[in-house]
Enzyme design. Structure first.
Site, PDB file in Angstrom:
ATOM      1  N   HIS A 152      49.491  71.341  15.620  1.00  0.00           N
ATOM      2  CA  HIS A 152      48.509  70.184  15.848  1.00  0.00           C
ATOM      3  C   HIS A 152      47.656  69.493  14.883  1.00  0.00           C
ATOM      4  O   HIS A 152      47.803  70.614  13.915  1.00  0.00           O
ATOM      5  CB  HIS A 152      47.851  70.216  17.333  1.00  0.00           C
ATOM      6  CG  HIS A 152      47.330  71.995  16.532  1.00  0.00           C
ATOM      7  ND1 HIS A 152      45.289  71.638  16.982  1.00  0.00           N
ATOM      8  CD2 HIS A 152      47.264  73.222  16.944  1.00  0.00           C
ATOM      9  CE1 HIS A 152      45.622  73.094  16.517  1.00  0.00           C
ATOM     10  NE2 HIS A 152      46.077  74.017  16.128  1.00  0.00           N
ATOM     11  N   CYS A 165      48.542  79.156  15.742  1.00  0.00           N
ATOM     12  CA  CYS A 165      49.052  77.599  15.364  1.00  0.00           C
ATOM     13  C   CYS A 165      49.786  77.147  14.606  1.00  0.00           C
ATOM     14  O   CYS A 165      49.182  78.093  13.216  1.00  0.00           O
ATOM     15  CB  CYS A 165      49.042  76.551  16.088  1.00  0.00           C
ATOM     16  SG  CYS A 165      48.323  76.954  18.145  1.00  0.00           S
TER      17      CYS A 165
END
Length: 234
Positions: A152, A165
């Site tokens: 992201h 992440c």
């Protein structure tokens, strides 16, 4: 008692140095912001989306999106920021589980106090009474492994810094998002075959570490369109 002239001079000098230091910091942050925001890399569309794979090099903090195994099959090669030692990015072969351009975190974010206008980072479960909770934005979310891990938009630092992440630059994320689909393989390992060739020439954005948090921006829907227009390299 009146302060002596030398004392006044020292105080004034200190105030002047503090003011200069603030201006210098602000000026540096503005320069870093401009340099970071302008960063971008070319990407090509896939001719056969079913053949696209994502490969992450943890050691080099690089992402390769390719439509095959050859040098010429690479559609996008870009820097990323992976998990810090205490919260590593999982290794293995996964598949894209979900995509969400306007994704926000489930558990953490910002607490805004309407009475004072102040923001503070917090978890949803610990948001102070009387404050409004807004989850952390994770634009162009590409989920893999589980609901806890995804690629992201977020600051791309030159060192591993995420909670697991894979962070992409805001001008790169829309391209990666468009190139993958649910089911696309995601291969994460310490190194990738292209590290010693293509990887050595991939530029990185300026280090954004000096840039302050911008809670008002994080809490605004505008965060999901804060990037350059999506464009493809022919």
């Amino acid at each position: 008692m009146h302060a002596s002239l030398p004392s006044i001079i020292v105080i004034a000098a200190a105030a002047g140095l503090a003011s200069c230091s603030h201006r210098a910091t602000t000026s540096r942050q503005a320069a870093v912001r401009a340099a970071y925001d302008s960063f971008d890399l070319p990407a090509r569309k896939a001719s056969n989306p079913s053949k696209v794979t994502v490969r992450i090099s943890l050691d080099k903090q690089l992402m390769y999106i390719a439509e095959g195994d050859r040098h010429q099959d690479i559609l996008l090669a870009a820097p990323v920021c992976v998990g810090a030692p205490g919260s590593p990015t999982p290794r293995g072969t996964f598949r894209v589980r979900a995509k969400d351009k306007n994704h926000r975190a489930n558990t953490h974010g910002w607490a805004w106090n309407p009475a004072t206008g102040a923001y503070r980072r917090c978890y949803r479960a610990t948001c102070p009474e009387g404050s409004r909770f807004t989850p952390t934005p994770m634009p162009y979310w590409i989920e893999f492994c589980s609901a806890s891990y995804g690629m992201h938009t977020e600051y791309v630092h030159p060192r591993p810094k995420s909670h697991g992440c894979i962070r992409m630059h805001k001008n790169i994320a829309p391209k990666a998002f468009a190139l993958v689909r649910v089911g696309t393989p995601v291969i994460i390992a310490g190194s990738q075959p292209w590290d010693a060739t293509i990887g050595t020439a991939v530029p990185r954005p300026v280090d954004p570490s000096c840039l302050p948090d911008t809670p008002a921006k994080d809490c605004s829907p505008a965060i999901f369109s804060d990037h350059k227009p999506l464009a493809w390299h022919e």
